[in-house]
Design a protein around this motif. Structure first.
Motif, mmCIF file in Angstrom:
data_model
loop_
_atom_site.group_PDB
_atom_site.id
_atom_site.type_symbol
_atom_site.label_atom_id
_atom_site.label_comp_id
_atom_site.label_asym_id
_atom_site.label_seq_id
_atom_site.Cartn_x
_atom_site.Cartn_y
_atom_site.Cartn_z
ATOM 1 N N LEU A 145 0.947 4.406 -2.679
ATOM 2 C CA LEU A 145 0.783 5.808 -2.281
ATOM 3 C C LEU A 145 1.934 6.674 -2.783
ATOM 4 O O LEU A 145 1.724 7.795 -3.271
ATOM 5 C CB LEU A 145 0.679 5.900 -0.751
ATOM 6 C CG LEU A 145 -0.595 5.321 -0.124
ATOM 7 C CD1 LEU A 145 -0.513 5.368 1.398
ATOM 8 C CD2 LEU A 145 -1.833 6.074 -0.611
ATOM 9 N N ASN B 219 0.826 -1.201 0.000
ATOM 10 C CA ASN B 219 0.000 0.000 0.000
ATOM 11 C C ASN B 219 0.863 1.254 0.000
ATOM 12 O O ASN B 219 0.529 2.261 -0.627
ATOM 13 C CB ASN B 219 -0.922 -0.016 1.220
ATOM 14 C CG ASN B 219 -1.900 1.153 1.213
ATOM 15 O OD1 ASN B 219 -2.576 1.385 0.224
ATOM 16 N ND2 ASN B 219 -1.959 1.878 2.306
ATOM 17 N N ASN B 220 2.010 1.189 0.711
ATOM 18 C CA ASN B 220 2.917 2.337 0.745
ATOM 19 C C ASN B 220 3.520 2.615 -0.626
ATOM 20 O O ASN B 220 3.695 3.772 -1.022
ATOM 21 C CB ASN B 220 4.028 2.091 1.769
ATOM 22 C CG ASN B 220 3.519 2.175 3.196
ATOM 23 O OD1 ASN B 220 2.533 2.857 3.461
ATOM 24 N ND2 ASN B 220 4.175 1.472 4.105
ATOM 25 N N ARG C 58 1.694 9.668 -5.545
ATOM 26 C CA ARG C 58 2.175 11.019 -5.252
ATOM 27 C C ARG C 58 3.182 11.473 -6.293
ATOM 28 O O ARG C 58 3.113 12.599 -6.812
ATOM 29 C CB ARG C 58 2.821 11.048 -3.866
ATOM 30 C CG ARG C 58 3.501 12.364 -3.534
ATOM 31 C CD ARG C 58 4.271 12.278 -2.226
ATOM 32 N NE ARG C 58 5.105 13.455 -2.016
ATOM 33 C CZ ARG C 58 6.308 13.647 -2.539
ATOM 34 N NH1 ARG C 58 6.835 12.713 -3.336
ATOM 35 N NH2 ARG C 58 7.002 14.740 -2.306
#
Length: 436
Positions: A6, A2-3, A10
């Motif tokens: 993200l 999930n990181n 970004r």
């Protein structure tokens, strides 16, 4: 995971929301066409247009030396030879005087020794060679006539032979010279774009890592995410940025080819039959139509698929190297000793691929497109000419495996190097990080 998503999101949104990205993405194809047109106009502007007066003492060349757009022949009387030469200096409307002596007893050796060109100023090498070629053609015809060959037979001898090539691997499609030229042009374009973008976006990743490291922002970031997640997020984010640009450019290119293929064809059909002047002005349009038609006959789904797959894998492969370099050094000056390892294989693949045009299926083309360090460039250079499916599959498998391995190696370097300050990284030290 999930990181990584993200960070990728970004990095992607930060880049695509910039006005410079939007403007460059839309205008880049237009600028590329404009740049090519400017280069063409520069070559056109530098073409020599020379006027040469000819003193033909034998009368042999009077009706056989033909003027062209670049070279104009004006025949003058032999009686005016001396006065013409005396008045040549400073004559801005005349570039030279060609003195052709009389041909005695068909002795062209003496004719060559006594032929001379008196020039007003320097003339281009191509102009001189064109004059030599024109004279040689006339002498060649005269020598053939001495053998008793008639004019009609002589013209028949000069007819060129056109070989029709049928490719059974492409559903018996005719492989014309124009089609080969289009394939070669597309091959060079795709190869060069891949080479440039891997370097440009790879360096962007390296600078981004180096900037965050020097600003100590990374110390805050890795308190929430793992170093490997940060590295992969940056790489994948920039990868999506490049992919977005390519999708827009590919769409614009296909639409442009369709417009050229249909638009100019309909215009040509409406040209009045006797309007030769208007028809001659559309020569460029006809060439553009033929080129676009040849492009649309290619296996575009396969070419686009191979281009995207090899670009993405090649970019991730080399971006991992660039990310590792950015984490291992403290400033851009130190990156120069390491970036050579990333650039050299790409340059080897690109310059080696120029030799593929004459033999895309040769041993050099095969190995360059199979070895992972060069395949992102070489396979893309080969694909317009057609590549067996098993070679594409093998190359993708090897490149994918090598890319995963390189990500693993780069992750180990990144994990240690991103928090190292003040110590100059050496190859020996980097090897310890990898082993550790």
């Amino acid at each position: 995971m999930n990181n990584i998503f993200l960070i990728t999101k970004r990095e992607f949104l930060t880049q695509v929301k910039k006005k410079s990205f939007i403007i460059l993405t839309i205008l880049a194809p237009v600028l590329l066409v404009a740049f090519g047109s400017v280069i063409g106009l520069m070559f056109k502007a530098n073409e020599s247009h020379n006027v040469i007066e000819v003193v033909d003492k034998s009368g042999l060349f009077t009706n056989q030396l033909k003027s062209s757009d670049q070279l104009k022949y004006i025949f003058v009387s032999a009686a005016d030879e001396k006065s013409k030469i005396n008045n040549l200096k400073g004559n801005e409307s005349l570039d030279g005087i060609l003195i052709l002596p009389e041909v005695k007893s068909q002795n062209f050796d003496d004719f060559q020794k006594n032929t001379r060109l008196v020039i007003n100023n320097k003339i281009g090498f191509d102009t001189k060679q064109r004059i030599v070629s024109d004279i040689t053609d006339v002498i060649k015809k005269e020598k053939i006539k001495q053998l008793g060959i008639a004019e009609a037979q002589l013209n028949n001898l000069d007819k060129s032979f056109s070989l029709k090539t049928i490719n059974v691997s492409e559903n018996n499609k005719e492989d014309s010279d124009l089609a080969f030229g289009v394939k070669s042009g597309l091959s060079i374009l795709l190869m060069y774009v891949t080479f440039m973008f891997i370097i440009i976006y790879g360096v962007r990743v390296m600078r981004s890592v180096l900037e965050e490291k020097n600003n100590r922002v990374v110390e805050i970031i890795i308190s929430s995410v793992k170093p490997f997640e940060l590295m992969m997020g940056k790489i994948l984010g920039v990868t999506l940025v490049a992919l977005t640009q390519f999708i827009v450019w590919i769409t614009m290119s296909v639409i442009g080819a369709l417009v050229l293929n249909t638009g100019f064809t309909s215009i040509q059909k409406n040209i009045p039959g006797g309007n030769e002047e208007l028809a001659s002005k559309l020569d460029v349009a006809q060439i553009a139509t033929q080129v676009s038609h040849s492009l649309l006959e290619l296996n575009f789904p396969l070419i686009i698929f191979v281009f995207i797959v090899f670009f993405l894998l090649g970019y991730i492969f080399y971006s991992s190297i660039y990310a590792a370099i950015g984490s291992a050094v403290d400033n851009e000056t130190e990156t120069q000793q390491f970036t050579l390892f990333a650039i050299l294989p790409l340059m080897l693949g690109m310059y080696g691929s120029f030799s593929l045009m004459n033999n895309p299926d040769g041993p050099l083309g095969f190995w360059l497109s199979i070895i992972p360090f060069t395949s992102p460039v070489a396979m893309i250079a080969r694909i317009p000419f057609g590549v067996p499916a098993w070679q594409i599959a093998l190359s993708i498998a090897l490149l994918l495996g090598t890319t995963i391995f390189m990500i693993f190696i780069a992750g180990k370097i990144y994990r240690v190097g991103i928090l190292m300050y003040g110590n100059k990284a050496t190859l020996k030290e980097i090897w310890k990080w990898i082993r550790g």
